[in-house]
Write an enzyme that holds these catalytic residues in place. Structure first.
Site, PDB file in Angstrom:
ATOM      1  N   LYS A  35      38.637  13.726  47.780  1.00 52.43           N
ATOM      2  CA  LYS A  35      39.446  14.163  46.633  1.00 52.43           C
ATOM      3  C   LYS A  35      38.681  15.202  45.822  1.00 52.43           C
ATOM      4  CE  LYS A  35      37.802  10.405  43.675  1.00 52.43           C
ATOM      5  NZ  LYS A  35      38.169   9.307  42.766  1.00 52.43           N
ATOM      6  N   TYR A 261      20.398  31.978  22.730  1.00 50.69           N
ATOM      7  CA  TYR A 261      21.196  31.725  21.533  1.00 50.69           C
ATOM      8  C   TYR A 261      20.523  30.704  20.621  1.00 50.69           C
ATOM      9  CZ  TYR A 261      25.059  34.320  23.616  1.00 50.69           C
ATOM     10  OH  TYR A 261      25.842  35.307  24.163  1.00 50.69           O
TER      11      TYR A 261
END
Length: 382
Positions: A35, A261
């Site tokens: 899946k 950042y």
């Protein structure tokens, strides 16, 4: 020249892990769970690799979550039985279930009613899902005997009836709740004389008493260890996906200089920083903390600074051979022989391997290895 980030998929490792699951299963059959696009590895390619195994070694069936995933496998040429683990989502899907020759779970009264009203032209093997304690999907144990009898009364469903459930704590060292669920299912199976499918990856690896008629290995097929405490068997798993990139820039920084950042990481000494072509826009987890392990030129180092959309930065001060184009392994196997477990990376991101593997985005090419004719496989997901 193409961007250097790729996901290398080792189909021989996939086959090895399936063989391990099959060996652990003993007399049980081993359903291969593919899946979520085979946990991010490419469902059609993985199914082909397993379906091509010799008779007696290949999976007797595959498992997916929904009809769309099963249809993609059939379009990809997969002929083996496919189980829909969540069954149908509306009654109209039953016509496609029948046409595609699928097997299906039934976990709710409305699904049961839809099946009983459908009356197919050919048999549909049905797996009755029981809520033995996970409390997601499934009939309460006291409802199951009635459900079973109603299905058994229909010849098209009577053949292939199974009981299934899902363990909430099979990965844990403490077996208390696992044993409670197992006992509930054993009692039901004994009363109904029903075959059982219970064991997920951790139960397949660690709890042979739960194996029943079927086991359904999932994440272990892709080389991730789902156990809270690794076992002898889980240590034999091989990584299937290697998320591989290269250094695209180098920066020499003075002590105290920030990187990335918000300047989260600051150089604790004169440092050399490598910029790597991989970021959260590729599916690498933005929550990776400073110190998250990375392999550069086969040696272990760590992320330094916040992950950006297209890049991340690592400290290569102690790897003098690092240069533009040097191999970077975000997880998986280095060409130098070193292995970085996706499970270890996941721990530093406060998540699990399932999230990292299924989160690798379509812009990252999948490059398959270990097939006789790899050129027939799609190299990128769309």
């Amino acid at each position: 020249m193409a961007r250097p980030l790729v996901a290398d998929i080792d189909l021989d490792a996939l086959r090895h892990n399936y063989a391990l699951a099959r060996g652990l299963a003993g007399d049980s059959q081993a359903l291969a769970v593919i899946k979520a696009d085979a946990y991010g590895h490419g469902a059609v390619a993985c199914a082909r690799a397993l379906e091509s195994l010799p008779e007696g070694e290949r999976p007797p069936a595959f498992a997916v979550a929904c009809l769309e995933e099963a249809e993609a496998l059939r379009l990809g040429g997969i002929e083996s039985p496919i189980v829909l683990l969540e069954g149908i989502f509306e009654a109209a899907e039953l016509a496609r279930v029948e046409a595609l020759g699928l097997w299906m779970a039934v976990h709710s009264e409305w699904q049961l009613q839809a099946l009983l009203e459908h009356r197919p032209a050919r048999p549909i093997p049905v797996w009755v899902k029981v809520d033995s304690g996970m409390h997601r999907l499934g009939f309460a144990p006291e409802q199951v005997e009635s459900v079973w009898q109603r299905l058994a009364a229909v010849p098209e469903y009577a053949t292939g009836l199974q009981l299934m459930s899902h363990f909430a704590t099979a990965d844990a060292v403490d077996a208390g709740y696992f044993e409670t669920q197992l006992e509930r299912m054993r009692d039901l199976a004994q009363r109904l004389k029903a075959p059982l499918c219970l064991a997920n990856s951790p139960a397949t690896l660690a709890w042979p008493q739960s194996h029943g008629s079927w086991v359904r290995p999932g994440v272990m097929l892709y080389g991730s260890d789902p156990l809270e405490r690794p076992s002898e068997a889980s240590r034999r798993l091989q990584p299937v996906m290697t998320l591989r990139s290269e250094i695209i820039a180098l920066r020499d920084l003075a002590e105290g200089e920030p990187v990335g950042y918000a300047g989260r990481w600051r150089a604790p000494r004169p440092s050399r920083i490598a910029v790597v072509a991989c970021g959260y826009g590729d599916g690498y987890d933005r929550h990776a903390v400073d110190g998250t392990p990375v392999l550069v030129a086969g040696r272990c180092t760590a992320i330094a600074g916040k992950v950006s959309m297209d890049m991340l930065t690592v400290d290569v001060t102690d790897i003098p051979e690092a240069r533009i184009g040097s191999e970077v392994i975000l997880w998986g196997r280095s060409r130098h022989g070193a292995v970085l477990s996706v499970d270890e990376v996941a721990r530093h991101c406060d998540t699990i391997s399932y999230t990292l593997l299924t989160g690798v985005l379509p812009r990252v090419p999948r490059r398959y290895h270990g097939m006789a004719d790899p050129g027939t496989l799609v190299m990128n997901r769309t």
